[in-house]
Design a protein around this motif. Structure first.
Motif, PDB file in Angstrom:
ATOM      1  N   ILE A  82      13.874  -2.410 -12.379  1.00  0.00           N
ATOM      2  CA  ILE A  82      13.204  -2.533 -13.669  1.00  0.00           C
ATOM      3  C   ILE A  82      13.849  -1.571 -14.653  1.00  0.00           C
ATOM      4  CG2 ILE A  82      11.011  -2.240 -14.896  1.00  0.00           C
ATOM      5  CD1 ILE A  82       9.653  -2.712 -12.112  1.00  0.00           C
ATOM      6  N   ASN A  83      14.262  -2.093 -15.811  1.00  0.00           N
ATOM      7  CA  ASN A  83      14.700  -1.245 -16.913  1.00  0.00           C
ATOM      8  C   ASN A  83      13.435  -0.801 -17.635  1.00  0.00           C
ATOM      9  OD1 ASN A  83      15.380  -0.453 -19.646  1.00  0.00           O
ATOM     10  ND2 ASN A  83      17.445  -1.180 -19.175  1.00  0.00           N
ATOM     11  N   VAL A  84      13.167   0.502 -17.620  1.00  0.00           N
ATOM     12  CA  VAL A  84      11.882   1.006 -18.139  1.00  0.00           C
ATOM     13  C   VAL A  84      11.754   0.863 -19.652  1.00  0.00           C
ATOM     14  CG1 VAL A  84      11.554   2.575 -16.206  1.00  0.00           C
ATOM     15  CG2 VAL A  84      12.677   3.413 -18.289  1.00  0.00           C
ATOM     16  N   THR A 112      16.930   2.759 -15.420  1.00  0.00           N
ATOM     17  CA  THR A 112      16.579   1.733 -14.447  1.00  0.00           C
ATOM     18  C   THR A 112      16.052   2.373 -13.170  1.00  0.00           C
ATOM     19  OG1 THR A 112      18.374   0.365 -15.316  1.00  0.00           O
ATOM     20  CG2 THR A 112      17.406  -0.308 -13.210  1.00  0.00           C
ATOM     21  N   ILE A 113      14.892   1.876 -12.728  1.00  0.00           N
ATOM     22  CA  ILE A 113      14.278   2.361 -11.498  1.00  0.00           C
ATOM     23  C   ILE A 113      14.093   1.200 -10.537  1.00  0.00           C
ATOM     24  CG2 ILE A 113      11.906   2.115 -12.366  1.00  0.00           C
ATOM     25  CD1 ILE A 113      11.264   4.754 -10.802  1.00  0.00           C
ATOM     26  N   ASP A 114      14.269   1.462  -9.261  1.00  0.00           N
ATOM     27  CA  ASP A 114      13.972   0.498  -8.213  1.00  0.00           C
ATOM     28  C   ASP A 114      12.609   0.881  -7.625  1.00  0.00           C
ATOM     29  OD1 ASP A 114      13.873  -0.324  -5.261  1.00  0.00           O
ATOM     30  OD2 ASP A 114      15.583  -1.471  -6.011  1.00  0.00           O
ATOM     31  N   ILE A 115      11.664  -0.033  -7.726  1.00  0.00           N
ATOM     32  CA  ILE A 115      10.325   0.165  -7.157  1.00  0.00           C
ATOM     33  C   ILE A 115      10.123  -0.897  -6.090  1.00  0.00           C
ATOM     34  CG2 ILE A 115       7.845   0.269  -7.596  1.00  0.00           C
ATOM     35  CD1 ILE A 115       8.525   0.888 -10.550  1.00  0.00           C
ATOM     36  N   ASN A 116      10.065  -0.468  -4.846  1.00  0.00           N
ATOM     37  CA  ASN A 116       9.874  -1.398  -3.727  1.00  0.00           C
ATOM     38  C   ASN A 116      10.785  -2.615  -3.829  1.00  0.00           C
ATOM     39  OD1 ASN A 116       7.984   0.379  -2.809  1.00  0.00           O
ATOM     40  ND2 ASN A 116       6.211  -0.888  -3.300  1.00  0.00           N
ATOM     41  N   ASP A 138       0.815  -1.218   0.000  1.00  0.00           N
ATOM     42  CA  ASP A 138       0.000   0.000   0.000  1.00  0.00           C
ATOM     43  C   ASP A 138       0.848   1.268   0.000  1.00  0.00           C
ATOM     44  OD1 ASP A 138       0.918  -0.085   2.590  1.00  0.00           O
ATOM     45  OD2 ASP A 138      -1.053  -0.048   3.530  1.00  0.00           O
ATOM     46  N   THR A 139       2.161   1.103  -0.117  1.00  0.00           N
ATOM     47  CA  THR A 139       3.059   2.243  -0.252  1.00  0.00           C
ATOM     48  C   THR A 139       4.038   1.961  -1.382  1.00  0.00           C
ATOM     49  OG1 THR A 139       4.655   1.364   1.344  1.00  0.00           O
ATOM     50  CG2 THR A 139       2.944   2.837   2.210  1.00  0.00           C
ATOM     51  N   VAL A 140       4.644   3.028  -1.880  1.00  0.00           N
ATOM     52  CA  VAL A 140       5.611   2.856  -2.956  1.00  0.00           C
ATOM     53  C   VAL A 140       6.866   3.661  -2.637  1.00  0.00           C
ATOM     54  CG1 VAL A 140       4.724   4.752  -4.388  1.00  0.00           C
ATOM     55  CG2 VAL A 140       5.926   2.845  -5.478  1.00  0.00           C
ATOM     56  N   ASP A 141       8.021   3.052  -2.934  1.00  0.00           N
ATOM     57  CA  ASP A 141       9.315   3.699  -2.782  1.00  0.00           C
ATOM     58  C   ASP A 141      10.037   3.555  -4.121  1.00  0.00           C
ATOM     59  OD1 ASP A 141      11.568   4.931  -1.623  1.00  0.00           O
ATOM     60  OD2 ASP A 141      12.412   2.983  -1.079  1.00  0.00           O
ATOM     61  N   MET A 142      10.235   4.673  -4.811  1.00  0.00           N
ATOM     62  CA  MET A 142      10.869   4.647  -6.134  1.00  0.00           C
ATOM     63  C   MET A 142      12.187   5.406  -6.086  1.00  0.00           C
ATOM     64  SD  MET A 142       7.620   5.212  -8.715  1.00  0.00           S
ATOM     65  CE  MET A 142       7.041   6.769  -8.038  1.00  0.00           C
ATOM     66  N   LYS A 143      13.246   4.765  -6.629  1.00  0.00           N
ATOM     67  CA  LYS A 143      14.566   5.392  -6.710  1.00  0.00           C
ATOM     68  C   LYS A 143      15.170   5.046  -8.061  1.00  0.00           C
ATOM     69  CE  LYS A 143      15.617   4.843  -1.812  1.00  0.00           C
ATOM     70  NZ  LYS A 143      14.975   3.694  -1.229  1.00  0.00           N
ATOM     71  N   TRP A 144      15.626   6.055  -8.781  1.00  0.00           N
ATOM     72  CA  TRP A 144      16.300   5.817 -10.056  1.00  0.00           C
ATOM     73  C   TRP A 144      17.711   5.326  -9.787  1.00  0.00           C
ATOM     74  CZ3 TRP A 144      13.988   5.573 -14.662  1.00  0.00           C
ATOM     75  CH2 TRP A 144      12.694   6.090 -14.745  1.00  0.00           C
TER      76      TRP A 144
END
Length: 91
Positions: free
Chosen positions: A78-80, A70-74, A59-65
């Motif tokens: 993932i390579n967009v 490439t982004i880290d989501i929780n 129920d929460t999201v933490d996104m860091k490029w």
């Protein structure tokens, strides 16, 4: 991943090179289903979108490029350009 529910907007994150925007949405959380997070990438030059993240029991999201593409989501990298994460693939 093409027919996921839209959900309620949580937040956006723009890539370091400004080529991509990732939007996060919260879905569910009623008597019969738990929360889920859906993220889509927006290719800023064309405006096209693609779902890249779908995970249940969140129920929460933490996104860091990590880098330009490439982004880290929780804790899922993932390579967009060509990757995605769908929890159903792990079942």
């Amino acid at each position: 991943m093409d027919n996921l529910p839209k959900g309620d907007f949580l937040e956006s994150s723009v890539s370091p090179n400004k080529n991509y925007t990732v939007n996060a949405y919260l879905f569910g959380g009623n008597a019969t289903t738990d929360y889920a997070i859906r993220c889509e990438v927006v290719y800023n030059s064309s405006g096209k979108t693609r779902n890249i993240y779908w995970n249940y029991h969140e129920d929460t999201v933490d996104m860091k490029w990590i880098d330009e593409n490439t982004i880290d989501i929780n804790n899922h990298r993932i390579n967009v350009i060509d990757e995605s994460y769908d929890f159903r693939d792990d079942l």
